[in-house]
Design a protein around this motif. Structure first.
Motif, PDB file in Angstrom:
ATOM      1  N   GLY A  96      10.529  13.920   2.293  1.00 16.36           N
ATOM      2  CA  GLY A  96       9.569  12.799   1.492  1.00 16.36           C
ATOM      3  C   GLY A  96       8.952  13.082   0.323  1.00 16.36           C
ATOM      4  O   GLY A  96       8.121  12.388  -0.021  1.00 16.36           O
ATOM      5  N   GLN A  97       9.452  14.220  -0.409  1.00 14.40           N
ATOM      6  CA  GLN A  97       8.601  14.583  -1.417  1.00 14.40           C
ATOM      7  C   GLN A  97       8.727  13.666  -2.583  1.00 14.40           C
ATOM      8  O   GLN A  97       7.633  13.315  -3.469  1.00 14.40           O
ATOM      9  CB  GLN A  97       8.772  15.925  -1.851  1.00 14.40           C
ATOM     10  CG  GLN A  97       8.337  17.160  -1.045  1.00 14.40           C
ATOM     11  CD  GLN A  97       9.316  17.351   0.031  1.00 14.40           C
ATOM     12  OE1 GLN A  97      10.154  16.830   0.358  1.00 14.40           O
ATOM     13  NE2 GLN A  97       8.958  18.621   0.761  1.00 14.40           N
ATOM     14  N   ARG A  98       9.885  12.974  -2.887  1.00  9.85           N
ATOM     15  CA  ARG A  98      10.032  12.018  -3.802  1.00  9.85           C
ATOM     16  C   ARG A  98       9.278  10.745  -3.476  1.00  9.85           C
ATOM     17  O   ARG A  98       8.745  10.029  -4.626  1.00  9.85           O
ATOM     18  CB  ARG A  98      11.648  11.749  -3.759  1.00  9.85           C
ATOM     19  CG  ARG A  98      12.331  13.028  -4.536  1.00  9.85           C
ATOM     20  CD  ARG A  98      13.985  12.655  -4.647  1.00  9.85           C
ATOM     21  NE  ARG A  98      13.672  12.002  -6.422  1.00  9.85           N
ATOM     22  CZ  ARG A  98      14.766  11.345  -6.636  1.00  9.85           C
ATOM     23  NH1 ARG A  98      15.715  11.155  -5.844  1.00  9.85           N
ATOM     24  NH2 ARG A  98      14.560  10.712  -7.856  1.00  9.85           N
ATOM     25  N   GLU A  99       9.125  10.292  -2.392  1.00  9.63           N
ATOM     26  CA  GLU A  99       8.358   9.151  -1.978  1.00  9.63           C
ATOM     27  C   GLU A  99       6.720   9.504  -2.195  1.00  9.63           C
ATOM     28  O   GLU A  99       5.978   8.433  -2.664  1.00  9.63           O
ATOM     29  CB  GLU A  99       8.532   8.870  -0.437  1.00  9.63           C
ATOM     30  CG  GLU A  99       9.915   7.912  -0.106  1.00  9.63           C
ATOM     31  CD  GLU A  99      10.919   8.919  -0.202  1.00  9.63           C
ATOM     32  OE1 GLU A  99      12.364   8.516  -0.044  1.00  9.63           O
ATOM     33  OE2 GLU A  99      10.934  10.296  -0.272  1.00  9.63           O
ATOM     34  N   PHE A 100       6.248  10.767  -1.870  1.00 11.42           N
ATOM     35  CA  PHE A 100       5.056  11.121  -2.180  1.00 11.42           C
ATOM     36  C   PHE A 100       4.830  11.072  -3.676  1.00 11.42           C
ATOM     37  O   PHE A 100       3.661  10.688  -3.918  1.00 11.42           O
ATOM     38  CB  PHE A 100       5.040  12.517  -1.859  1.00 11.42           C
ATOM     39  CG  PHE A 100       3.610  13.310  -2.032  1.00 11.42           C
ATOM     40  CD1 PHE A 100       2.394  12.765  -1.365  1.00 11.42           C
ATOM     41  CD2 PHE A 100       3.792  14.428  -3.075  1.00 11.42           C
ATOM     42  CE1 PHE A 100       1.259  13.598  -2.047  1.00 11.42           C
ATOM     43  CE2 PHE A 100       2.646  15.086  -3.282  1.00 11.42           C
ATOM     44  CZ  PHE A 100       1.240  14.637  -2.708  1.00 11.42           C
ATOM     45  N   LEU A 101       5.520  11.579  -4.490  1.00 17.57           N
ATOM     46  CA  LEU A 101       5.265  11.184  -5.989  1.00 17.57           C
ATOM     47  C   LEU A 101       5.480   9.660  -6.462  1.00 17.57           C
ATOM     48  O   LEU A 101       4.655   9.594  -7.406  1.00 17.57           O
ATOM     49  CB  LEU A 101       6.416  12.047  -6.655  1.00 17.57           C
ATOM     50  CG  LEU A 101       6.415  13.640  -6.619  1.00 17.57           C
ATOM     51  CD1 LEU A 101       7.507  14.216  -7.301  1.00 17.57           C
ATOM     52  CD2 LEU A 101       4.882  14.220  -6.984  1.00 17.57           C
ATOM     53  N   ALA A 102       6.416   8.943  -5.874  1.00 15.35           N
ATOM     54  CA  ALA A 102       6.084   7.557  -6.256  1.00 15.35           C
ATOM     55  C   ALA A 102       4.682   7.114  -5.773  1.00 15.35           C
ATOM     56  O   ALA A 102       4.187   6.281  -6.631  1.00 15.35           O
ATOM     57  CB  ALA A 102       7.414   6.867  -5.635  1.00 15.35           C
ATOM     58  N   ALA A 103       4.441   7.371  -4.660  1.00 16.79           N
ATOM     59  CA  ALA A 103       2.947   6.944  -4.244  1.00 16.79           C
ATOM     60  C   ALA A 103       2.111   7.364  -5.188  1.00 16.79           C
ATOM     61  O   ALA A 103       0.996   6.618  -5.431  1.00 16.79           O
ATOM     62  CB  ALA A 103       2.674   7.196  -2.743  1.00 16.79           C
ATOM     63  N   ALA A 104       2.120   8.527  -5.819  1.00 23.64           N
ATOM     64  CA  ALA A 104       0.944   9.233  -6.330  1.00 23.64           C
ATOM     65  C   ALA A 104       0.890   8.436  -7.884  1.00 23.64           C
ATOM     66  O   ALA A 104      -0.094   8.251  -8.259  1.00 23.64           O
ATOM     67  CB  ALA A 104       1.407  10.790  -6.769  1.00 23.64           C
ATOM     68  N   ALA A 105       2.200   8.262  -8.157  1.00 27.58           N
ATOM     69  CA  ALA A 105       2.355   7.171  -9.446  1.00 27.58           C
ATOM     70  C   ALA A 105       1.651   5.955  -9.475  1.00 27.58           C
ATOM     71  O   ALA A 105       1.165   5.535 -10.524  1.00 27.58           O
ATOM     72  CB  ALA A 105       3.834   7.204  -9.844  1.00 27.58           C
ATOM     73  N   ARG A 106       1.558   5.452  -8.175  1.00 28.85           N
ATOM     74  CA  ARG A 106       0.909   4.259  -8.095  1.00 28.85           C
ATOM     75  C   ARG A 106      -0.689   4.287  -8.077  1.00 28.85           C
ATOM     76  O   ARG A 106      -1.455   3.328  -8.306  1.00 28.85           O
ATOM     77  CB  ARG A 106       1.124   3.586  -6.930  1.00 28.85           C
ATOM     78  CG  ARG A 106       2.563   2.937  -6.884  1.00 28.85           C
ATOM     79  CD  ARG A 106       2.976   2.351  -5.722  1.00 28.85           C
ATOM     80  NE  ARG A 106       4.357   1.881  -5.682  1.00 28.85           N
ATOM     81  CZ  ARG A 106       5.124   1.132  -4.897  1.00 28.85           C
ATOM     82  NH1 ARG A 106       4.336   0.644  -3.923  1.00 28.85           N
ATOM     83  NH2 ARG A 106       6.351   0.705  -4.972  1.00 28.85           N
ATOM     84  N   ILE A 107      -1.332   5.390  -7.763  1.00 32.28           N
ATOM     85  CA  ILE A 107      -2.644   5.644  -7.369  1.00 32.28           C
ATOM     86  C   ILE A 107      -3.392   6.657  -8.469  1.00 32.28           C
ATOM     87  O   ILE A 107      -4.708   6.707  -8.418  1.00 32.28           O
ATOM     88  CB  ILE A 107      -2.952   5.896  -5.975  1.00 32.28           C
ATOM     89  CG1 ILE A 107      -2.646   7.514  -5.755  1.00 32.28           C
ATOM     90  CG2 ILE A 107      -2.486   4.993  -5.082  1.00 32.28           C
ATOM     91  CD1 ILE A 107      -3.145   7.928  -4.565  1.00 32.28           C
ATOM     92  N   HIS A 108      -2.530   7.532  -9.190  1.00 32.45           N
ATOM     93  CA  HIS A 108      -3.063   8.580  -9.881  1.00 32.45           C
ATOM     94  C   HIS A 108      -4.212   8.011 -11.022  1.00 32.45           C
ATOM     95  O   HIS A 108      -5.316   8.614 -11.155  1.00 32.45           O
ATOM     96  CB  HIS A 108      -2.142   9.518 -10.376  1.00 32.45           C
ATOM     97  CG  HIS A 108      -1.579   8.908 -11.790  1.00 32.45           C
ATOM     98  ND1 HIS A 108      -2.102   9.145 -13.155  1.00 32.45           N
ATOM     99  CD2 HIS A 108      -0.690   8.159 -12.119  1.00 32.45           C
ATOM    100  CE1 HIS A 108      -1.298   8.457 -13.975  1.00 32.45           C
ATOM    101  NE2 HIS A 108      -0.400   7.739 -13.242  1.00 32.45           N
ATOM    102  N   THR A 109      -4.284   6.718 -11.696  1.00 29.17           N
ATOM    103  CA  THR A 109      -5.019   6.262 -12.547  1.00 29.17           C
ATOM    104  C   THR A 109      -6.299   5.685 -11.748  1.00 29.17           C
ATOM    105  O   THR A 109      -7.519   5.727 -12.385  1.00 29.17           O
ATOM    106  CB  THR A 109      -4.460   5.118 -13.233  1.00 29.17           C
ATOM    107  OG1 THR A 109      -4.004   4.114 -12.580  1.00 29.17           O
ATOM    108  CG2 THR A 109      -3.517   5.501 -14.135  1.00 29.17           C
ATOM    109  N   GLU A 110      -6.326   5.131 -10.511  1.00 28.60           N
ATOM    110  CA  GLU A 110      -7.254   4.644  -9.557  1.00 28.60           C
ATOM    111  C   GLU A 110      -8.181   6.001  -9.189  1.00 28.60           C
ATOM    112  O   GLU A 110      -9.513   5.547  -9.087  1.00 28.60           O
ATOM    113  CB  GLU A 110      -7.005   3.916  -8.561  1.00 28.60           C
ATOM    114  CG  GLU A 110      -6.192   2.738  -8.932  1.00 28.60           C
ATOM    115  CD  GLU A 110      -5.807   1.777  -7.979  1.00 28.60           C
ATOM    116  OE1 GLU A 110      -6.796   1.349  -7.042  1.00 28.60           O
ATOM    117  OE2 GLU A 110      -4.618   1.481  -7.710  1.00 28.60           O
ATOM    118  N   VAL A 111      -7.588   7.150  -9.105  1.00 23.33           N
ATOM    119  CA  VAL A 111      -8.330   8.219  -8.448  1.00 23.33           C
ATOM    120  C   VAL A 111      -8.142   9.354  -9.386  1.00 23.33           C
ATOM    121  O   VAL A 111      -7.151  10.298  -9.264  1.00 23.33           O
ATOM    122  CB  VAL A 111      -7.975   8.750  -7.181  1.00 23.33           C
ATOM    123  CG1 VAL A 111      -8.605   9.849  -6.353  1.00 23.33           C
ATOM    124  CG2 VAL A 111      -7.740   7.227  -6.285  1.00 23.33           C
TER     125      VAL A 111
END
Length: 186
Positions: A61-76
């Protein structure tokens, strides 16, 4: 066929975790701080990490992890997203990091020989498994180390999660739930 006989005699015996090794360590522990520096983490960084092999076809699930990171990295902005392990998806994961504009915020770490220290170098274990998983020892190791866990509600993961219960279970492959849970943990 159904099981026969006295079912009360059946007991589940879980794999053990060496709690002398996997235990919470102080934030200023020299080994933990050294590994965080080796992994490129500054003291102010909040490190999410996926631990495990990332072999074809889909890893853990590393690719899903990166997709989730892309959604939140600017907020955190102090969040960092580490993929700890090795495997045949390395080039694809590096391409995903570039495609999601996570360069400098997400990376693949070298193989970690001492995961008791590695688990303490992370702030949150993410286990976004998308395939099958009997009983994930990495989830139990994170709990023994005092770390929150975000994990897929798949196969034996909820059973392992019940041991520590600190974090969140998400639907497998749900990038939405994964990203929301990551924000909640921070």
């Amino acid at each position: 066929p159904p099981l026969r006989g006295d079912l009360s005699k059946i007991h589940v015996i879980y794999g053990g975790i060496d709690t002398d090794r996997f235990r919470p360590r102080a934030a200023d522990d020299a080994q933990v701080q050294s590994l965080r520096r080796e992994w490129g983490l500054a003291p102010e960084h909040y490190a999410f990490g996926v631990v495990g092999g990332y072999d074809r076809p889909r890893g853990k699930g590393q690719r899903e992890f990166l997709a989730a990171a892309a959604r939140i990295h600017t907020e955190v902005p102090n969040a960092r997203f580490l993929i700890v392990g090795r495997g045949t998806l390395a080039d694809q994961l590096r391409a995903d990091i570039q495609r999601f504009k996570l360069t400098g915020k997400a990376w693949l770490t070298p193989f970690c020989a001492d995961m008791a220290v590695g688990m303490n170098a992370l702030d949150c274990l993410v286990h976004p498994q998308i395939g099958t998983e009997a009983l994930p020892s990495v989830v139990c190791e994170a709990f023994a180390s005092g770390k929150p866990v975000i994990a897929s509600a798949l196969d034996g993961i909820p059973e392992a999660f019940a041991v520590g219960g600190y974090g969140q279970l998400v639907r497998p492959e749900s990038v939405d739930e994964l990203s929301h849970s990551m924000l909640a943990v921070v």
